[in-house]
Motif scaffolding. Structure first.
Motif, PDB file in Angstrom:
ATOM      1  N   ILE A 115      33.114  32.176  61.769  1.00  0.00           N
ATOM      2  CA  ILE A 115      33.109  32.055  63.150  1.00  0.00           C
ATOM      3  C   ILE A 115      34.013  33.531  63.388  1.00  0.00           C
ATOM      4  O   ILE A 115      33.997  34.888  62.152  1.00  0.00           O
ATOM      5  CB  ILE A 115      34.521  31.468  63.070  1.00  0.00           C
ATOM      6  N   GLU A 116      34.444  33.532  64.710  1.00  0.00           N
ATOM      7  CA  GLU A 116      35.156  34.729  64.540  1.00  0.00           C
ATOM      8  C   GLU A 116      36.229  34.957  65.789  1.00  0.00           C
ATOM      9  O   GLU A 116      36.291  33.774  66.274  1.00  0.00           O
ATOM     10  CB  GLU A 116      34.621  36.056  65.666  1.00  0.00           C
ATOM     11  N   LEU A 117      37.080  35.441  65.042  1.00  0.00           N
ATOM     12  CA  LEU A 117      38.382  35.923  66.120  1.00  0.00           C
ATOM     13  C   LEU A 117      38.666  36.186  67.226  1.00  0.00           C
ATOM     14  O   LEU A 117      37.635  36.319  67.928  1.00  0.00           O
ATOM     15  CB  LEU A 117      39.417  36.632  65.236  1.00  0.00           C
ATOM     16  N   LEU A 118      38.929  35.273  68.137  1.00  0.00           N
ATOM     17  CA  LEU A 118      38.690  34.949  69.800  1.00  0.00           C
ATOM     18  C   LEU A 118      39.282  36.651  69.859  1.00  0.00           C
ATOM     19  O   LEU A 118      40.011  37.328  69.314  1.00  0.00           O
ATOM     20  CB  LEU A 118      39.643  34.716  70.497  1.00  0.00           C
ATOM     21  N   THR A 119      38.734  37.384  70.732  1.00  0.00           N
ATOM     22  CA  THR A 119      38.688  38.215  72.135  1.00  0.00           C
ATOM     23  C   THR A 119      39.922  38.245  72.223  1.00  0.00           C
ATOM     24  O   THR A 119      40.243  36.915  72.513  1.00  0.00           O
ATOM     25  CB  THR A 119      37.927  39.218  72.314  1.00  0.00           C
ATOM     26  N   GLU A 120      40.660  39.423  72.702  1.00  0.00           N
ATOM     27  CA  GLU A 120      42.251  39.172  74.078  1.00  0.00           C
ATOM     28  C   GLU A 120      42.211  38.206  74.973  1.00  0.00           C
ATOM     29  O   GLU A 120      41.899  37.995  75.928  1.00  0.00           O
ATOM     30  CB  GLU A 120      42.903  40.119  74.324  1.00  0.00           C
ATOM     31  N   GLU A 121      40.260  38.751  75.438  1.00  0.00           N
ATOM     32  CA  GLU A 121      39.673  38.001  76.980  1.00  0.00           C
ATOM     33  C   GLU A 121      39.014  36.640  76.832  1.00  0.00           C
ATOM     34  O   GLU A 121      39.628  36.171  77.461  1.00  0.00           O
ATOM     35  CB  GLU A 121      38.491  38.787  76.905  1.00  0.00           C
ATOM     36  N   GLN A 122      38.707  35.750  75.603  1.00  0.00           N
ATOM     37  CA  GLN A 122      38.646  35.018  75.305  1.00  0.00           C
ATOM     38  C   GLN A 122      40.030  34.071  75.201  1.00  0.00           C
ATOM     39  O   GLN A 122      40.226  33.410  76.165  1.00  0.00           O
ATOM     40  CB  GLN A 122      37.500  34.944  73.930  1.00  0.00           C
ATOM     41  N   TYR A 123      40.311  34.826  74.694  1.00  0.00           N
ATOM     42  CA  TYR A 123      42.047  33.898  75.094  1.00  0.00           C
ATOM     43  C   TYR A 123      42.169  34.136  76.173  1.00  0.00           C
ATOM     44  O   TYR A 123      42.495  32.852  76.065  1.00  0.00           O
ATOM     45  CB  TYR A 123      42.996  34.909  73.782  1.00  0.00           C
ATOM     46  N   ARG A 124      41.859  34.638  76.566  1.00  0.00           N
ATOM     47  CA  ARG A 124      42.972  34.344  77.877  1.00  0.00           C
ATOM     48  C   ARG A 124      41.793  33.421  78.834  1.00  0.00           C
ATOM     49  O   ARG A 124      42.901  32.900  79.498  1.00  0.00           O
ATOM     50  CB  ARG A 124      42.870  35.942  79.076  1.00  0.00           C
ATOM     51  N   GLU A 125      40.622  33.641  78.192  1.00  0.00           N
ATOM     52  CA  GLU A 125      39.936  32.642  79.362  1.00  0.00           C
ATOM     53  C   GLU A 125      40.540  30.963  79.078  1.00  0.00           C
ATOM     54  O   GLU A 125      40.285  29.895  79.618  1.00  0.00           O
ATOM     55  CB  GLU A 125      38.830  32.994  78.655  1.00  0.00           C
ATOM     56  N   LEU A 126      40.424  31.263  77.404  1.00  0.00           N
ATOM     57  CA  LEU A 126      40.646  29.781  76.926  1.00  0.00           C
ATOM     58  C   LEU A 126      42.470  29.761  77.670  1.00  0.00           C
ATOM     59  O   LEU A 126      42.159  28.251  78.390  1.00  0.00           O
ATOM     60  CB  LEU A 126      41.234  29.827  75.599  1.00  0.00           C
ATOM     61  N   TYR A 173      53.737  35.175  59.743  1.00  0.00           N
ATOM     62  CA  TYR A 173      54.626  34.252  60.004  1.00  0.00           C
ATOM     63  C   TYR A 173      54.485  33.310  60.058  1.00  0.00           C
ATOM     64  O   TYR A 173      53.020  32.588  60.265  1.00  0.00           O
ATOM     65  CB  TYR A 173      55.256  34.774  61.676  1.00  0.00           C
ATOM     66  N   ALA A 174      54.719  32.027  59.665  1.00  0.00           N
ATOM     67  CA  ALA A 174      54.858  30.473  59.842  1.00  0.00           C
ATOM     68  C   ALA A 174      53.710  29.797  60.790  1.00  0.00           C
ATOM     69  O   ALA A 174      53.071  28.987  60.913  1.00  0.00           O
ATOM     70  CB  ALA A 174      55.855  29.469  59.479  1.00  0.00           C
ATOM     71  N   ALA A 175      54.055  30.409  62.209  1.00  0.00           N
ATOM     72  CA  ALA A 175      53.530  30.209  63.407  1.00  0.00           C
ATOM     73  C   ALA A 175      52.956  30.872  63.714  1.00  0.00           C
ATOM     74  O   ALA A 175      52.737  30.152  65.452  1.00  0.00           O
ATOM     75  CB  ALA A 175      54.875  30.261  64.172  1.00  0.00           C
ATOM     76  N   ARG A 176      52.259  31.670  62.764  1.00  0.00           N
ATOM     77  CA  ARG A 176      51.066  32.559  63.529  1.00  0.00           C
ATOM     78  C   ARG A 176      49.467  32.116  62.503  1.00  0.00           C
ATOM     79  O   ARG A 176      49.436  32.823  61.533  1.00  0.00           O
ATOM     80  CB  ARG A 176      51.571  33.808  63.296  1.00  0.00           C
ATOM     81  N   GLY A 177      48.795  32.419  62.947  1.00  0.00           N
ATOM     82  CA  GLY A 177      47.145  31.859  62.814  1.00  0.00           C
ATOM     83  C   GLY A 177      46.117  32.544  63.575  1.00  0.00           C
ATOM     84  O   GLY A 177      46.926  33.741  63.997  1.00  0.00           O
ATOM     85  N   PHE A 178      45.196  31.668  63.586  1.00  0.00           N
ATOM     86  CA  PHE A 178      44.265  32.191  64.792  1.00  0.00           C
ATOM     87  C   PHE A 178      43.013  31.357  65.127  1.00  0.00           C
ATOM     88  O   PHE A 178      42.860  30.867  64.784  1.00  0.00           O
ATOM     89  CB  PHE A 178      43.349  33.602  64.013  1.00  0.00           C
ATOM     90  N   ARG A 179      42.988  31.875  66.024  1.00  0.00           N
ATOM     91  CA  ARG A 179      41.660  30.932  66.694  1.00  0.00           C
ATOM     92  C   ARG A 179      40.024  31.783  66.643  1.00  0.00           C
ATOM     93  O   ARG A 179      40.667  32.513  67.236  1.00  0.00           O
ATOM     94  CB  ARG A 179      42.279  31.367  68.570  1.00  0.00           C
ATOM     95  N   GLY A 180      39.525  30.849  67.188  1.00  0.00           N
ATOM     96  CA  GLY A 180      37.569  31.072  65.991  1.00  0.00           C
ATOM     97  C   GLY A 180      36.657  30.828  67.359  1.00  0.00           C
ATOM     98  O   GLY A 180      37.523  29.690  68.287  1.00  0.00           O
ATOM     99  N   SER A 181      35.896  31.760  67.516  1.00  0.00           N
ATOM    100  CA  SER A 181      35.141  30.854  68.394  1.00  0.00           C
ATOM    101  C   SER A 181      33.755  31.321  67.504  1.00  0.00           C
ATOM    102  O   SER A 181      33.399  31.570  66.747  1.00  0.00           O
ATOM    103  CB  SER A 181      34.711  32.394  69.440  1.00  0.00           C
ATOM    104  N   LEU A 182      32.677  30.520  68.251  1.00  0.00           N
ATOM    105  CA  LEU A 182      31.553  29.885  67.361  1.00  0.00           C
ATOM    106  C   LEU A 182      30.540  29.826  68.385  1.00  0.00           C
ATOM    107  O   LEU A 182      30.615  29.015  69.560  1.00  0.00           O
ATOM    108  CB  LEU A 182      31.227  29.117  66.716  1.00  0.00           C
ATOM    109  N   ARG A 183      29.292  29.908  68.316  1.00  0.00           N
ATOM    110  CA  ARG A 183      27.649  30.482  69.327  1.00  0.00           C
ATOM    111  C   ARG A 183      26.885  29.134  69.024  1.00  0.00           C
ATOM    112  O   ARG A 183      26.770  29.535  67.299  1.00  0.00           O
ATOM    113  CB  ARG A 183      26.783  31.152  69.624  1.00  0.00           C
ATOM    114  N   VAL A 184      26.614  28.066  69.080  1.00  0.00           N
ATOM    115  CA  VAL A 184      25.350  27.556  68.571  1.00  0.00           C
ATOM    116  C   VAL A 184      24.383  27.226  69.619  1.00  0.00           C
ATOM    117  O   VAL A 184      24.565  26.765  70.717  1.00  0.00           O
ATOM    118  CB  VAL A 184      25.838  26.443  68.307  1.00  0.00           C
TER     119      VAL A 184
END
Length: 184
Positions: A115-126, A173-184
């Motif tokens: 998968i890929e990390l979300l971009t800032e634009e994708q994060y705002r869209e989410l 940090y314990a409260a920081r991770g990442f969100r991903g995207s996947l195109r199918v």
């Protein structure tokens, strides 16, 4: 190629279908049968979705690219996926730490999951689809000019507003991770 067993695929499809039907606001106008057909034709993508699910991402369809005929999945867990926290941004940042190294980094974890990390634009869209990361934060793809200077960016939602911040790429940090995207 990384593939799931028939039982794992069936279990994942049930979870994804239930989430799809429960959250129609994320993908109005789309039909589950079309998404399911696309998933069944792409077993390696099902493996990646299972990785997203098993690390707490709660992946869901957030759009359909008519040009490429691909369905777009994002991690839609209320908070940053629990199985992907306490990590720095990338391998360079991880290797630069002298003490108290985290176990992993966001860029390599995403690549390993397909998968890929979300971009800032994708994060705002989410964030237009609900309130996400109200107690946690998520690394997002960082522009090269920021990364070259040792930084990385992350986002969260506080005070009903999406914020973009910076940190040293080697921080975690314990409260920081990442969100991903996947195109199918």
């Amino acid at each position: 190629m990384k593939e799931l067993s028939l039982e794992q695929r069936e279990d994942l499809l049930k979870v994804l279908q239930a989430r799809f039907e429960k959250n129609m606001n994320r993908h109005s106008g789309l039909e589950w049968a079309n998404v399911e057909a696309k998933l069944e034709a792409n077993p390696e993508k099902m493996w990646s979705l299972n990785e997203m699910e098993s690390t707490g991402g709660e992946p869901d369809v957030v759009g359909h690219d008519k040009r490429t005929d691909e369905y777009i999945f994002y991690d839609c867990s209320p908070e940053s996926p629990n199985g992907r926290r306490s990590i720095c941004y990338d391998l360079e940042a991880l290797e630069s730490r002298k003490k108290h190294k985290p176990e992993n980094n966001a860029i390599d974890m995403a690549a390993d999951m397909g998968i890929e990390l979300l971009t800032e634009e994708q994060y705002r869209e989410l964030q237009t689809l609900g309130n996400f990361d109200t107690k946690t934060s998520s690394w997002v793809q960082t522009p090269l000019n920021i990364r070259k200077l040792g930084g990385a960016i992350f986002c969260d939602r506080r005070y009903d507003t999406v914020f973009v911040y910076h940190n040293g790429a080697d921080s975690y940090y314990a409260a920081r991770g990442f969100r991903g995207s996947l195109r199918v």
